[in-house]
Enzyme design. Structure first.
Site, mmCIF file in Angstrom:
data_model
loop_
_atom_site.group_PDB
_atom_site.id
_atom_site.type_symbol
_atom_site.label_atom_id
_atom_site.label_comp_id
_atom_site.label_asym_id
_atom_site.label_seq_id
_atom_site.Cartn_x
_atom_site.Cartn_y
_atom_site.Cartn_z
ATOM 1 N N GLU A 133 0.818 -1.234 0.000
ATOM 2 C CA GLU A 133 0.000 0.000 0.000
ATOM 3 C C GLU A 133 0.841 1.268 0.000
ATOM 4 O O GLU A 133 0.634 2.181 0.799
ATOM 5 C CB GLU A 133 -0.959 -0.029 1.186
ATOM 6 C CG GLU A 133 -1.882 -1.232 1.157
ATOM 7 C CD GLU A 133 -2.825 -1.294 2.348
ATOM 8 O OE1 GLU A 133 -2.751 -0.423 3.241
ATOM 9 O OE2 GLU A 133 -3.640 -2.235 2.395
ATOM 10 N N GLU A 171 -6.515 -10.353 -1.381
ATOM 11 C CA GLU A 171 -7.332 -10.117 -0.186
ATOM 12 C C GLU A 171 -8.808 -10.024 -0.572
ATOM 13 O O GLU A 171 -9.515 -9.102 -0.192
ATOM 14 C CB GLU A 171 -6.878 -8.833 0.531
ATOM 15 C CG GLU A 171 -5.403 -8.829 0.884
ATOM 16 C CD GLU A 171 -4.947 -7.577 1.621
ATOM 17 O OE1 GLU A 171 -5.818 -6.862 2.182
ATOM 18 O OE2 GLU A 171 -3.729 -7.314 1.654
#
Length: 372
Positions: free
Chosen positions: A167, A281
């Site tokens: 991220e 995810e």
């Protein structure tokens, strides 16, 4: 004829995974994991904060037990995550660190908290977490190198791959730059920290697959703008700088109105760089959007039955995309185990309900396995 499991349905195409730290001895969940999945990603225990809370302490107990259980039961393990701006202790960035971690965090003093006060930005919260002087770039990089080589080295040959950096790209950028965050590793060590991290991980385990992992990086792919465009710039730089990157993880925290054309185009664009792709995810909320919120309290409201049918349709279309690109897609991992064992509890985002009964989405995913 008995129903195929997820891993049976997609055998030979890509790995099917789930996320959990395996700290519970619940027989039903353990049986479900063994029956349905090829690979497990730890949901929290390998992140920098829990595994390395202070400079002189590593907590390997949970991760060791998880890896042991997976090996005993014939499951692979994916490592998550070596470097991140969140769930990373401040000691990495402080010039001087205490020798031991506090047993308990300091309690907030009563009467000083104003719930109506403006929320601090992530960069300001990070700055406030640093005690004393900030570490030099050299010191911070030395700490990260030691962390990566210690963690990856401990599980060399036992963990098949790692999310090296997680991220890194801001939300809402214009896609004209890499859009790296302006705090944490990116402020202390600079953009080159990503390339260095990949090289250190590769040195620690040359056979491990190494991924860059992020959310919403498929957004804007069709028009080559926004976060996707930034991700392409970042990945091209890493490749140019010689980072031993093998793939990119699209997290896949999606909802009923997710732009599926962007998902497919993103896979194609990353493949054009010579990278493999994983959906790392995955969950599709049956209500609400991709808010990033941890759980939603529905109160007395119930999710309409038609939402579960729409959810099944979205899951089926997604897996049809993954099947079309099974030469590129290496793994699809669901983030959690059931609707109640999920960070999106209350949004019923997974294939199994709270009693581990398969939902319409499960049947739709199995059906998609038959597509070409």
């Amino acid at each position: 004829m008995s129903q195929k499991s997820l891993k049976e349905a997609f055998a030979g195409k890509f790995l099917i995974g789930c996320a959990d730290d395996l700290t519970s001895n619940n027989d039903a969940y353990q049986a479900n994991i063994k029956a349905q999945y090829d690979i497990v990603t730890p949901e929290n225990c390998m992140k920098p904060q829990p595994i390395h809370p202070s400079e002189d302490i590593y907590n390997f107990k949970t991760t060791d037990a998880m890896v042991d259980w997976c090996e005993k039961n014939g499951l692979k393990v994916w490592g998550h995550t070596l470097a991140w701006h969140a769930q990373t202790p401040a000691w990495f960035f402080q010039a001087v660190n205490p020798k031991t971690v506090e047993a308990q965090p300091a309690r907030r003093q009563g009467g000083s908290f104003d719930p109506n006060a403006p929320r601090l930005s992530m960069d300001k919260m990070w700055e406030n977490s640093i005690k004393g002087d900030q570490a030099s770039k050299k010191v911070a990089l030395e700490r990260l190198e030691k962390h990566i080589k210690t963690v990856v080295g401990r599980y060399k040959g036992r963990i098949i791959g790692w999310d090296v950096f997680n991220e890194s790209i801001i939300d809402g950028g214009d896609g004209l730059t890499e859009g790296l965050r302006n705090f944490s590793w990116y402020k202390v060590a600079g953009p080159e920290v990503l390339t260095k991290a990949f090289k250190w991980a590769h040195q620690a385990d040359p056979k491990a697959k190494l991924y860059y992992n992020d959310y919403n990086i498929e957004q804007g792919a069709v028009q080559n703008k926004g976060k996707h465009a930034s991700s392409m710039l970042l990945l091209k730089r890493l490749i140019k700088e010689g980072a031993p990157i093998t793939g990119v993880g699209i997290q896949g925290h999606w909802h009923l109105d997710t732009n599926l054309a962007d998902v497919e185009k993103a896979i194609e664009n990353y493949a054009s760089l010579g990278l493999k792709v994983s959906i790392t995810e995955l969950d599709v909320t049956a209500t609400g959007d991709n808010s990033g919120a941890f759980g939603v309290n529905q109160g007395d409201r119930k999710i309409p039955a038609e939402n579960y049918q729409k959810q099944a349709e979205v899951y089926k279309k997604l897996f049809e995309i993954f099947m079309r690109h099974s030469n590129v897609v290496e793994r699809v991992t669901f983030w959690g185990l059931s609707d109640t064992r999920s960070w999106r509890r209350g949004q019923d985002a997974l294939l199994f309900d709270g009693q581990l009964n398969p939902k319409p989405a499960f049947k739709a995913v199995i059906e998609a396995s038959k597509s070409k």
